[in-house]
Design an enzyme around this catalytic site. Structure first.
Site: not given
Ligand code: NI
Length: 657
Positions: A309, A311-313, A392-393, A395
């Site tokens: 999440d 490094g790629e996004y 969906n998450y 952080y």
């Molecule tokens: Ni989880």
């Protein structure tokens, strides 16, 4: 409270201004980004069609920063990763803002840039327009494509010939049954597309046979679809009648005995620079430099779910604009963040970083039962936080500084768990059936903190402490003896370490050049309560790329090109830049400028109660002084009694009257 002192005579101190030199570490301003972008677009090799992945401040090395503190200059330079539609690879550029010139350029022909928000949106459009995908949806009874959601997951590196050299996304799909409904309740199982993100070409549509049906029961979290809730609890307000106790100027901040600068990058989001307590350096730079989320299901297309999440996004690019009284409670100082869009345009995220103070319960207390005298101090924390949404998450990252010299990091994960479908009552063994016919696969969230340590200045080492119980002997006749043993981890390979509960293994960063009052190197201890045992095979396509998860700490000598634990270029990477490969150089990490990398996180066997939206689950670590101070630095705080506190049911202060 200290019963010996009359607290009413004390007035709050004015917060000291932050040291001016810290302002040089502030992120690039919109003007500086615009200047750098114009320089790149005017370059004959790159041209106006160049695509921008990341633009951030080129930060000083430890040596440059020391020279700056000694009166030198710190040039404002941008560090930029760009790519082209037609040319493979990524260019990394250093642009002098003052000279309006590219002063360094390196082309990495095999590298791929990370995914940009614009590209994630175009992936969805292109997949939904593909006839093979439309036909697969039709076979599942979906005639109207407007409700189909296609999430663009990074494709990893699985050795497929047709994916070589391309920026690959491997998609997963869900069905939206209402504009604001929770589409993750309706996974379209067994349907994945593989797409070249840059060209938009859909390489394949994988339509698995024998897939479970789409679960159609709605599970919403939006109040629009929910029955009226019970009456709310009574208000709980945070009141600071005399204002806050921190001062901030151009990203430099001062609070209690702490000073630091707050940075922000498109990739990591929040970055803390030059963290000092009472003028003494602790950490030169701190950030969450990577997050990988390996999923445990090999079924259908799920083996490819192993997403990076950061490094790629990019946590920074996906950072939320925070809302007063919702995300943040009390007296809040916000900072805006300025990141870049695909074409180099400045994207301003208003209220991206939240700074505030929190009560932290009791800091310490002692009752002398012989005299009846009690001394107590309540704790206070400075909180620096930001929240991002990756698919969906959510952080939410929180850095806490306390009055006892401790730096704590907490990551809260919330949002919606990733879902799959199963035949009702027959979940696969890799998933929890959270509702009939709806599964959530087992997975882990493994973060990696990059901590450029500077405990009492440069020249740091990492020491491992293991405790051992001793066998019965003449000197241990009752079998109670146990003791701790310190070992300096002198090279990179020696310093690649895992947690071990059998010896209560711990690590501390010491400065062998600065000795305490008892002749020991001053130190800060890493408290690492959330070490995760990795569950994917080291030699698999995902294990190779996420090799930083194999150990809980790594130590490397500072190198300005080793910024991230899974490498600079993570998308579809081969893993050769990851920490496990870097440390094979086995460089010296004793008494030098070191970077401590800590892998930690969450092992997530999903619960029904994590759905339809997951209450925050958290993990983190802290850095606590361990022989850095002569005594508890919060030993002699001014006594303060909170005058807004009352007995329940009363509405006026009753204490101290
Ligand atoms: Ni989880």
């Amino acid at each position: 409270m200290n019963e010996a002192v009359k607290p009413a005579t004390l007035k709050p101190a004015a917060a000291p201004p932050p040291p001016k030199h810290l302002q040089a570490l502030a992120p690039l301003t919109p003007d500086e980004i615009n200047i750098a972008v114009a320089v790149v677009k005017a370059d004959p090799e790159l041209g106006p069609g160049v695509l921008f992945e990341n633009i951030d401040l080129r930060e000083p090395s430890p040596a440059e920063y020391r020279a700056y503190l000694d009166g030198g200059k710190l040039p404002r330079e941008a560090r930029i990763n760009v790519n082209h539609l037609d040319v493979p690879g990524v260019w990394q550029l250093i642009v002098s803002v003052a000279d309006k010139a590219i002063i360094r350029r390196t082309h990495f022909p095999a590298a791929r840039a990370g995914f940009m928000v614009e590209q994630m949106i175009s992936v969805e459009v292109n997949v939904k327009n593909d006839p093979r995908f439309i036909e697969a949806c039709r076979k599942r009874g979906i005639s109207d494509m407007t409700g189909v959601i296609v999430d663009s997951w990074s494709g990893g590196n699985f050795g497929h010939e047709d994916e070589e050299g391309r920026l690959i996304s491997h998609t997963f799909s869900w069905l939206r049954v209402h504009e604001f409904g929770n589409y993750y309740a309706h996974p379209i199982e067994g349907l994945n597309a593989v797409i070249d993100v840059k060209t938009g070409e859909v390489l394949r549509v994988d339509d698995y046979t024998d897939h479970p049906p789409i679960p159609m029961t709605r599970y919403d979290y939006d109040p629009e679809f929910l029955p009226p809730p019970d009456a709310p609890l009574k208000p709980l307000d945070v009141v600071q009648p005399d204002g806050v106790s921190f001062t901030i100027k151009d990203h430099a901040i001062s609070w209690d005995k702490w000073t630091l600068a707050i940075g922000f990058t498109p990739r990591e989001g929040l970055v803390l620079h030059d963290i000092r307590f009472d003028g003494r350096s602790v950490v030169r730079r701190a950030a969450i430099a990577e997050l990988v989320v390996p999923y445990g299901s090999p079924l259908y297309g799920h083996a490819r779910q192993n997403i990076f999440d950061v490094g790629e996004y990019g946590f920074g690019k996906l950072t939320n604009s925070l809302k007063l009284g919702c995300d943040c409670l009390g007296q809040i100082q916000y900072l805006d963040a300025h990141v870049n869009g695909l074409k180099g345009e400045v994207v301003t995220i208003e209220k991206a970083v939240c700074i505030h103070e929190e009560d932290a319960g009791i800091l310490w207390k002692h009752w002398d039962f012989r005299t009846g005298r009690t001394v107590l101090h309540r704790g206070r924390k400075l909180v620096i936080s930001s929240i991002c949404t990756v698919g969906n998450y959510e952080y939410a990252q929180y850095w806490y500084l306390d009055q006892a010299g401790e730096i704590e990091f907490e990551m809260k994960a919330t949002g919606i768990v990733n879902t799959n479908a199963c035949h009702p009552g027959q979940p696969d063994k890799y998933s929890t059936e959270i509702q009939p016919g709806l599964g959530a696969p087992i997975h882990q969230h493994i973060f990696c903190a990059r901590l450029d340590m500077a405990v009492d200045g440069g020249g740091n080492s990492v020491v491992e402490t293991n405790s051992y119980m001793e066998p019965f002997s003449d000197s241990n006749p009752y079998g109670n003896a146990f003791h701790a043993v310190d070992t300096v981890l002198k090279t990179e390979l020696a310093a690649a370490r895992r947690a071990d509960l059998s010896t209560h293994r711990s690590w501390k960063v010491v400065n062998p050049n600065k000795l305490s009052q008892v002749g020991k190197p001053v130190a800060y201890k890493l408290h690492a309560p959330n070490c995760v045992t990795p569950m994917i095979q080291d030699d698999g396509p995902s294990g190779i790329r996420s090799n930083f998860i194999r150990n809980h700490i790594w130590v490397t000598p500072f190198n300005e090109n080793e910024r991230y634990p899974a490498g600079e270029f993570v998308a579809n990477s081969d893993g050769r830049d990851g920490l496990a490969e870097l440390v094979k150089q086995d460089r010296n990490v004793e008494n030098t400028d070191i970077v401590l990398w800590h892998s930690f996180g969450l092992h997530h066997v999903v619960r029904a109660e994590d759905f339809p939206v997951q209450p925050c689950i958290s993990c983190g670590f802290s850095l606590a002084p361990a022989g850095f101070f002569e005594v508890n630095p919060s030993n002699n705080l001014p006594p303060v009694i909170n005058r807004a506190s009352v007995l329940a049911g009363e509405n006026k202060a009753s204490c101290c009257s």
